[in-house]
Design a protein around this motif. Structure first.
Motif, mmCIF file in Angstrom:
data_model
loop_
_atom_site.group_PDB
_atom_site.id
_atom_site.type_symbol
_atom_site.label_atom_id
_atom_site.label_comp_id
_atom_site.label_asym_id
_atom_site.label_seq_id
_atom_site.Cartn_x
_atom_site.Cartn_y
_atom_site.Cartn_z
ATOM 1 N N PHE A 34 16.601 -2.424 -1.584
ATOM 2 C CA PHE A 34 17.609 -2.911 -2.526
ATOM 3 C C PHE A 34 19.018 -2.765 -1.945
ATOM 4 O O PHE A 34 19.893 -3.589 -2.214
ATOM 5 C CB PHE A 34 17.532 -2.162 -3.851
ATOM 6 N N SER A 35 19.253 -1.716 -1.158
ATOM 7 C CA SER A 35 20.594 -1.531 -0.597
ATOM 8 C C SER A 35 20.918 -2.623 0.406
ATOM 9 O O SER A 35 22.065 -3.069 0.503
ATOM 10 C CB SER A 35 20.727 -0.145 0.055
ATOM 11 N N ALA A 36 19.903 -3.077 1.150
ATOM 12 C CA ALA A 36 20.123 -4.185 2.085
ATOM 13 C C ALA A 36 20.405 -5.481 1.339
ATOM 14 O O ALA A 36 21.249 -6.280 1.743
ATOM 15 C CB ALA A 36 18.909 -4.351 2.997
ATOM 16 N N VAL A 37 19.704 -5.690 0.219
ATOM 17 C CA VAL A 37 19.944 -6.872 -0.608
ATOM 18 C C VAL A 37 21.367 -6.839 -1.156
ATOM 19 O O VAL A 37 22.098 -7.835 -1.129
ATOM 20 C CB VAL A 37 18.918 -6.944 -1.758
ATOM 21 N N ILE A 38 21.781 -5.682 -1.633
ATOM 22 C CA ILE A 38 23.116 -5.545 -2.218
ATOM 23 C C ILE A 38 24.201 -5.807 -1.183
ATOM 24 O O ILE A 38 25.238 -6.407 -1.489
ATOM 25 C CB ILE A 38 23.270 -4.133 -2.836
ATOM 26 N N LYS A 39 23.968 -5.384 0.067
ATOM 27 C CA LYS A 39 24.990 -5.549 1.100
ATOM 28 C C LYS A 39 25.063 -6.972 1.655
ATOM 29 O O LYS A 39 25.956 -7.278 2.435
ATOM 30 C CB LYS A 39 24.732 -4.565 2.245
ATOM 31 N N ASP A 40 24.128 -7.836 1.238
ATOM 32 C CA ASP A 40 24.136 -9.217 1.725
ATOM 33 C C ASP A 40 25.204 -10.002 0.958
ATOM 34 O O ASP A 40 24.978 -10.464 -0.161
ATOM 35 C CB ASP A 40 22.753 -9.844 1.524
ATOM 36 N N LYS A 41 26.349 -10.173 1.568
ATOM 37 C CA LYS A 41 27.475 -10.812 0.883
ATOM 38 C C LYS A 41 27.212 -12.272 0.566
ATOM 39 O O LYS A 41 27.881 -12.860 -0.282
ATOM 40 C CB LYS A 41 28.748 -10.672 1.714
ATOM 41 N N VAL A 59 0.833 -1.200 0.000
ATOM 42 C CA VAL A 59 0.000 0.000 0.000
ATOM 43 C C VAL A 59 0.867 1.249 0.000
ATOM 44 O O VAL A 59 0.600 2.213 -0.741
ATOM 45 C CB VAL A 59 -0.950 0.006 1.213
ATOM 46 N N GLU A 60 1.914 1.245 0.800
ATOM 47 C CA GLU A 60 2.782 2.414 0.906
ATOM 48 C C GLU A 60 3.680 2.525 -0.328
ATOM 49 O O GLU A 60 3.886 1.546 -1.053
ATOM 50 C CB GLU A 60 3.621 2.321 2.182
ATOM 51 N N PRO A 61 4.242 3.716 -0.570
ATOM 52 C CA PRO A 61 5.100 3.896 -1.739
ATOM 53 C C PRO A 61 6.354 3.026 -1.674
ATOM 54 O O PRO A 61 6.784 2.594 -0.603
ATOM 55 C CB PRO A 61 5.468 5.389 -1.664
ATOM 56 N N GLY A 62 6.950 2.778 -2.826
ATOM 57 C CA GLY A 62 8.213 2.049 -2.884
ATOM 58 C C GLY A 62 8.058 0.620 -3.358
ATOM 59 O O GLY A 62 7.045 -0.038 -3.089
ATOM 60 N N HIS A 63 9.080 0.131 -4.061
ATOM 61 C CA HIS A 63 9.062 -1.219 -4.633
ATOM 62 C C HIS A 63 9.763 -2.227 -3.716
ATOM 63 O O HIS A 63 10.539 -3.075 -4.175
ATOM 64 C CB HIS A 63 9.723 -1.193 -6.009
ATOM 65 N N HIS A 64 9.485 -2.136 -2.433
ATOM 66 C CA HIS A 64 10.148 -3.008 -1.466
ATOM 67 C C HIS A 64 9.818 -4.483 -1.697
ATOM 68 O O HIS A 64 10.676 -5.352 -1.508
ATOM 69 C CB HIS A 64 9.755 -2.603 -0.045
ATOM 70 N N GLU A 65 8.582 -4.764 -2.115
ATOM 71 C CA GLU A 65 8.206 -6.161 -2.328
ATOM 72 C C GLU A 65 8.963 -6.768 -3.503
ATOM 73 O O GLU A 65 9.274 -7.967 -3.505
ATOM 74 C CB GLU A 65 6.691 -6.271 -2.532
ATOM 75 N N ILE A 66 9.278 -5.953 -4.516
ATOM 76 C CA ILE A 66 10.069 -6.457 -5.632
ATOM 77 C C ILE A 66 11.499 -6.725 -5.171
ATOM 78 O O ILE A 66 12.133 -7.699 -5.592
ATOM 79 C CB ILE A 66 10.031 -5.473 -6.814
ATOM 80 N N ALA A 67 12.016 -5.870 -4.282
ATOM 81 C CA ALA A 67 13.353 -6.117 -3.715
ATOM 82 C C ALA A 67 13.361 -7.404 -2.897
ATOM 83 O O ALA A 67 14.300 -8.202 -2.977
ATOM 84 C CB ALA A 67 13.787 -4.932 -2.855
#
Length: 312
Positions: A84-91, A45-53
């Motif tokens: 997406f930044s959290a996904v990217i930082k997941d080594k 419902v809220e803005p942002g594509h967090h579910e796609i991330a």
């Protein structure tokens, strides 16, 4: 065959991301008419594509590519989620198996906003007060303030020449939404918003008050934060930081070399560079006065009035 252009706004957190995402919704029709497509938010419902991330992290790049392409109606795509930044930082997750398929399917331009670490330290503490996860804001993991690693991952994954680095300014001289528009090549005048991003955390004594309330869940934290912003019961001492001088000075000293290197690599404009690489902190810091019983009583009275109005 030309690959669709994907502008991937990865955050970071606390850099005007929600403001940008709200404006993406406000200007949805204009963006479409200019050839930019915003995928659906998968039920969010809220803005942002967090579910796609989350989908990228949970099911992998093929699922990400499929869900974007299944919706795509235009060849310029905008996705925005600080997740997406959290996904990217997941080594344990990020690597050639992920960015290879993304590069095969899209011409990716990552966009990242960076905030000077002393302001980030304070803002993260204010954010965590809403979620009852504070403890000590000086114990927040240090990697959150070392931006070189996430920038290196973006550069390695998509090519350094593709990465757009924008400095989030706390001196109110720049508007994150307009900076985002420039990064994706939009006409700034056409997309100029009538509102500016507001500091939803309020002044430091409101943040201090929120940090002292035991919260049962995130929704309660958001409700109380909103109520605190509407109430004038907690006195504003006109000081900016809860964080003492020595802590802010230390975190800047730790990161000034990395900040300078980022500015060199990504041609950060001179004025933004001067702000981002500064190691100067306000030396006039004093500890905030404790929240008085009188202030707590006044806030509770304001809460009762708000609850009464909302029940009508």
């Amino acid at each position: 065959m030309t690959r669709p252009k994907l502008f991937l706004h990865v955050g970071l957190h606390k850099t005007g991301t929600t403001f940008i995402q709200r404006n993406l919704i406000v200007f949805h029709d204009e963006l479409n008419s200019d050839g930019f497509f915003l995928p659906g938010r998968l039920g969010r419902v809220e803005p942002g594509h967090h579910e796609i991330a989350h989908l990228l992290h949970r099911e992998g790049p093929e699922a990400f590519v499929d869900v974007v392409n299944d919706q795509r109606k235009l060849d310029k795509i905008i996705l925005s989620a600080e997740t997406f930044s959290a996904v990217i930082k997941d080594k344990n997750f990020w690597g050639p198996d992920v960015y290879g398929p993304l590069n095969s399917s899209f011409d990716v331009t990552p966009i990242i906003f960076l905030r000077r670490q002393d302001f980030m330290l304070e803002s993260v503490f204010a954010q965590l007060t809403k979620f009852d996860r504070v403890g000590s804001h000086f114990k927040i993991p240090r990697y959150e303030y070392d931006y070189t690693r996430v920038v290196d991952l973006l550069a390695t994954s998509f090519g350094e020449e593709s990465v757009k680095v924008i400095i989030y300014r706390d001196d109110e001289k720049t508007d994150p939404w307009l900076e985002f528009c420039k990064a994706v090549g939009l006409d700034v005048d056409r997309y100029r918003s009538n509102t500016r991003a507001e500091n939803s955390s309020g002044h430091r004594r409101k943040t201090l008050a929120l940090s002292q309330i035991k919260l049962p869940d995130r929704a309660s934290g958001r409700f109380l934060e909103a109520a605190m912003q509407m109430s004038d019961a907690i006195h504003n001492d006109e000081k900016k930081f809860l964080t003492p001088v020595e802590n802010r000075a230390h975190i800047l000293k730790e990161n000034v070399a990395g900040n300078s290197l980022i500015c060199d690599r990504f041609a950060v404009p001179a004025e933004a560079r001067e702000f981002f690489t500064s190691s100067q902190v306000d030396e006039s810091w004093v500890a905030p006065e404790p929240i008085s019983d009188f202030e707590w009583k006044a806030f509770i009275q304001d809460l009762a009035v708000m609850a009464s109005k909302s029940a009508r």
